[in-house]
Design an enzyme around this catalytic site. Structure first.
Site, PDB file in Angstrom:
ATOM      1  N   ASP A   1       0.851  -1.182   0.000  1.00  0.00           N
ATOM      2  CA  ASP A   1       0.000   0.000   0.000  1.00  0.00           C
ATOM      3  C   ASP A   1       0.891   1.236   0.000  1.00  0.00           C
ATOM      4  O   ASP A   1       1.746   1.391   0.887  1.00  0.00           O
ATOM      5  CB  ASP A   1      -0.898  -0.010   1.242  1.00  0.00           C
ATOM      6  CG  ASP A   1      -1.990   1.045   1.191  1.00  0.00           C
ATOM      7  OD1 ASP A   1      -1.865   2.015   0.420  1.00  0.00           O
ATOM      8  OD2 ASP A   1      -2.973   0.904   1.951  1.00  0.00           O
TER       9      ASP A   1
ATOM     10  N   TYR B   1      -2.623  19.058  -2.090  1.00  0.00           N
ATOM     11  CA  TYR B   1      -2.374  18.271  -3.299  1.00  0.00           C
ATOM     12  C   TYR B   1      -1.268  18.902  -4.133  1.00  0.00           C
ATOM     13  O   TYR B   1      -0.337  18.216  -4.587  1.00  0.00           O
ATOM     14  CB  TYR B   1      -3.659  18.159  -4.106  1.00  0.00           C
ATOM     15  CG  TYR B   1      -3.525  17.354  -5.381  1.00  0.00           C
ATOM     16  CD1 TYR B   1      -3.437  15.973  -5.345  1.00  0.00           C
ATOM     17  CD2 TYR B   1      -3.498  17.986  -6.625  1.00  0.00           C
ATOM     18  CE1 TYR B   1      -3.323  15.231  -6.509  1.00  0.00           C
ATOM     19  CE2 TYR B   1      -3.384  17.254  -7.801  1.00  0.00           C
ATOM     20  CZ  TYR B   1      -3.293  15.874  -7.740  1.00  0.00           C
ATOM     21  OH  TYR B   1      -3.175  15.145  -8.906  1.00  0.00           O
TER      22      TYR B   1
ATOM     23  N   ALA C   1       1.095  20.878  -3.141  1.00  0.00           N
ATOM     24  CA  ALA C   1       2.377  20.746  -2.452  1.00  0.00           C
ATOM     25  C   ALA C   1       2.989  19.377  -2.722  1.00  0.00           C
ATOM     26  O   ALA C   1       4.207  19.254  -2.968  1.00  0.00           O
ATOM     27  CB  ALA C   1       2.185  20.952  -0.954  1.00  0.00           C
TER      28      ALA C   1
ATOM     29  N   LYS D   1       2.493  17.552  -5.332  1.00  0.00           N
ATOM     30  CA  LYS D   1       2.887  17.472  -6.739  1.00  0.00           C
ATOM     31  C   LYS D   1       4.059  18.405  -7.066  1.00  0.00           C
ATOM     32  O   LYS D   1       4.886  18.086  -7.926  1.00  0.00           O
ATOM     33  CB  LYS D   1       1.681  17.785  -7.628  1.00  0.00           C
ATOM     34  CG  LYS D   1       0.591  16.719  -7.571  1.00  0.00           C
ATOM     35  CD  LYS D   1       1.097  15.363  -8.058  1.00  0.00           C
ATOM     36  CE  LYS D   1      -0.025  14.354  -8.220  1.00  0.00           C
ATOM     37  NZ  LYS D   1       0.460  13.073  -8.787  1.00  0.00           N
TER      38      LYS D   1
END
Length: 230
Positions: free
Chosen positions: A54, A144, A146, A148
């Site tokens: 995971d 999100y 940050a 990426k």
């Protein structure tokens, strides 16, 4: 025949890339979060192998890779998995930051680190499916974006470090693409979802395949894919 490790092969862009690689005879190693999911993916891509781990728990990746018994050479890693949870900085809980940074940045970094000797042996390719949010951050997208932006930094540093070993590194920045992830984004935004407004994921898959198949005298380092005029 080349060997590719793919995350996110269960849906969206990653699924289409996996389908194209498998259809032309490349060997796939899919990352799946459970044995059940691994069985589903192997059924979809006969002859493939799986690493069961995971991405929300990067500490488990090393043991999962050892257990999978991977080949000595890997021609490419396609990092296609990702999660998104929108919210203003004033409202977004710590767990939303932690989960997105873990899955979208820390896990790709750790998976790359663990597989890098095999990729070096093949003089292979590491490709990150990023996002337009990896270049520009808009209100509500802080966590999100940050993750990426960090993924872009990872790719840029890796490119400089691994070029001397013959490893190519590509980042693809898709704009809004008609995937299940985009549908979830619309739900979070409270907006109606119309897939026809956005990029067909097959178009992004074509861009990714172009980068992977480019002759070795060149590398596509960064590639933005934006919705075309309607």
């Amino acid at each position: 025949m080349s060997t590719y490790v793919i995350t996110g092969a269960g849906s969206g862009i990653g699924r289409l890339v996996a389908e194209r690689l498998h259809a032309r005879g490349d060997a796939l190693i899919v990352l799946a979060r459970s044995a059940r999911r691994a069985a589903e993916l192997i059924a979809a891509f006969p002859g493939s192998a799986a690493v069961i781990a995971d991405l929300a728990d990067p500490s488990a990746l090393a043991a999962a890779i050892d257990e999978a018994g991977l080949p000595a050479e890997i021609d490419g890693i396609v990092h296609g998995a990702g999660i998104v949870e929108l919210g203003a900085v004033a409202d977004l809980p710590r767990d939303a930051w932690t989960s997105q940074l873990t899955v979208n940045l820390v896990a790709p970094a750790e998976l790359t680190r663990l597989l890098l000797p095999r990729v070096r042996a093949a003089r292979g390719h590491v490709l990150f499916v990023n996002s337009g949010a990896g270049l520009n951050a808009h209100p509500g997208w802080a966590a999100y974006a940050a993750s990426k932006h960090g993924l872009k930094a990872l790719a840029d540093a890796l490119r400089g470090e691994e070029g001397p070993h013959g490893v190519r590194v590509t980042t693809v920045y898709p704009g809004r693409t008609a995937t299940p992830l985009q549908e979830k984004v619309h739900e979070q935004e409270g907006a109606a979802y119309d897939a026809d407004r956005w990029i067909d994921p097959a178009s992004v898959a074509t861009a990714i395949m172009t980068a992977l198949d480019l002759p070795r005298d060149a590398v596509i380092s960064d590639l933005s894919v934006r919705p075309g005029p309607r």
